[in-house]
Design a protein around this motif. Structure first.
Motif, mmCIF file in Angstrom:
data_model
loop_
_atom_site.group_PDB
_atom_site.id
_atom_site.type_symbol
_atom_site.label_atom_id
_atom_site.label_comp_id
_atom_site.label_asym_id
_atom_site.label_seq_id
_atom_site.Cartn_x
_atom_site.Cartn_y
_atom_site.Cartn_z
ATOM 1 N N TYR A 59 -14.033 0.091 -20.176
ATOM 2 C CA TYR A 59 -13.381 -1.224 -20.441
ATOM 3 C C TYR A 59 -12.878 -2.252 -19.806
ATOM 4 C CZ TYR A 59 -11.402 3.519 -22.578
ATOM 5 O OH TYR A 59 -11.110 4.865 -23.527
ATOM 6 N N SER A 60 -13.724 -3.727 -20.472
ATOM 7 C CA SER A 60 -13.649 -4.881 -20.152
ATOM 8 C C SER A 60 -12.729 -5.970 -21.137
ATOM 9 C CB SER A 60 -15.287 -4.822 -20.529
ATOM 10 O OG SER A 60 -15.693 -5.402 -21.105
ATOM 11 N N ASP B 132 -9.181 -13.471 -18.556
ATOM 12 C CA ASP B 132 -8.801 -13.408 -17.315
ATOM 13 C C ASP B 132 -7.601 -13.035 -16.606
ATOM 14 O OD1 ASP B 132 -9.470 -13.204 -14.392
ATOM 15 O OD2 ASP B 132 -9.259 -15.419 -13.786
ATOM 16 N N GLN B 133 -6.905 -11.881 -15.857
ATOM 17 C CA GLN B 133 -5.511 -11.770 -15.456
ATOM 18 C C GLN B 133 -5.683 -12.699 -13.246
ATOM 19 O OE1 GLN B 133 -4.588 -7.961 -14.927
ATOM 20 N NE2 GLN B 133 -2.733 -8.246 -13.914
ATOM 21 N N ASP C 111 0.708 -1.054 -0.720
ATOM 22 C CA ASP C 111 -0.138 0.166 0.064
ATOM 23 C C ASP C 111 1.029 1.077 0.098
ATOM 24 O OD1 ASP C 111 -2.069 1.879 0.427
ATOM 25 O OD2 ASP C 111 -2.436 1.409 1.855
ATOM 26 N N ASP D 170 -1.090 -11.098 -10.931
ATOM 27 C CA ASP D 170 -0.698 -9.183 -11.281
ATOM 28 C C ASP D 170 0.101 -8.866 -10.530
ATOM 29 O OD1 ASP D 170 -0.506 -6.752 -11.325
ATOM 30 O OD2 ASP D 170 -2.841 -6.324 -10.979
ATOM 31 N N ILE E 169 -3.761 3.239 -9.237
ATOM 32 C CA ILE E 169 -4.173 2.911 -10.137
ATOM 33 C C ILE E 169 -5.240 3.057 -10.177
ATOM 34 C CG2 ILE E 169 -4.272 0.191 -10.200
ATOM 35 C CD1 ILE E 169 -1.530 -0.401 -9.173
ATOM 36 N N ILE E 170 -5.665 2.784 -11.908
ATOM 37 C CA ILE E 170 -6.698 2.798 -12.171
ATOM 38 C C ILE E 170 -8.056 1.698 -12.670
ATOM 39 C CG2 ILE E 170 -8.537 3.827 -13.997
ATOM 40 C CD1 ILE E 170 -6.790 6.181 -13.937
ATOM 41 N N ASN E 171 -8.978 1.398 -12.194
ATOM 42 C CA ASN E 171 -9.662 0.114 -12.445
ATOM 43 C C ASN E 171 -10.200 0.065 -14.637
ATOM 44 O OD1 ASN E 171 -11.703 -1.816 -12.757
ATOM 45 N ND2 ASN E 171 -12.172 -2.260 -10.687
ATOM 46 N N PRO E 172 -10.447 0.373 -15.021
ATOM 47 C CA PRO E 172 -10.505 0.267 -16.571
ATOM 48 C C PRO E 172 -11.710 0.178 -16.604
ATOM 49 C CG PRO E 172 -8.911 -1.103 -16.591
ATOM 50 C CD PRO E 172 -8.855 -1.319 -14.847
ATOM 51 N N LYS E 173 -12.296 -1.218 -15.926
ATOM 52 C CA LYS E 173 -13.846 -1.760 -16.239
ATOM 53 C C LYS E 173 -14.526 -0.543 -15.873
ATOM 54 C CE LYS E 173 -12.344 -6.480 -15.611
ATOM 55 N NZ LYS E 173 -12.284 -7.602 -15.140
ATOM 56 N N VAL E 174 -14.621 -0.051 -14.663
ATOM 57 C CA VAL E 174 -15.420 0.990 -13.755
ATOM 58 C C VAL E 174 -15.412 2.551 -14.996
ATOM 59 C CG1 VAL E 174 -15.513 2.667 -12.432
ATOM 60 C CG2 VAL E 174 -15.064 0.539 -11.380
#
Length: 158
Positions: A72-73, A149-150, A26, A153, A64-69
């Motif tokens: 971007y899927s 699926d990742q 963190d 990470d 870190i931006i969550n692209p799915k929000v």
């Protein structure tokens, strides 16, 4: 191709490792909390962080931006074949202008360039390929792999 600055390998001690582990888990962990857990002063933590930044071991911090929000899927990896390897620099400049391209690697093997990109869906991916990437002067053809699926990470272990 221009060579990058040479990276100098450094040795880190147990205290540096504890600091790095805390921050990689963190990056917003307060310095004083790390200092309490490590058993040294906050000033000493700051000095060590400055030393690690100067050595180039630490390369900044980021959210870190969550692209799915953002919608971007579809994550895809695209192998790019160039008509001539000398076109690499021009192709990379053009790829930098496509915001969905997240990474670009000059590689050995089948592809000259391997990129990672995000798209909203398969239709958007097809539009990026047909209208943006395959129209770049010097691109001979592309080969796409879609990530389903990742599953891992992480950063290098300290």
């Amino acid at each position: 191709m221009k060579s990058k600055n040479k990276i100098i390998t450094i040795t880190i001690d147990g205290i540096d490792k504890k600091i790095l582990r805390a921050l990689t888990q963190d990056a917003r962990t307060p310095i004083l909390e790390i200092a309490r857990n490590v058993g040294i002063s906050g000033a000493a933590i700051h000095q060590r962080l400055k030393k690690l930044e100067k050595s180039k071991l630490l390369n900044g911090s980021k959210f870190i931006i969550n692209p799915k929000v953002l919608g971007y899927s579809t994550l895809a990896f695209i192998g790019i074949y160039l008509d001539k390897a000398i076109n690499n620099e021009d192709v990379v400049k053009a790829l930098k202008r496509i915001p969905e391209v997240l990474e670009c690697h000059y590689t050995t093997g089948n592809y000259n360039i391997f990129i990672k990109l995000l798209s909203r869906d398969n239709a958007h991916l097809m539009q990026l390929l047909n209208n943006d990437i395959q129209t770049i002067n010097g691109v001979l053809r592309t080969e796409s792999l879609i990530s389903l699926d990742q599953q891992i990470d992480r950063q290098i272990s300290i």
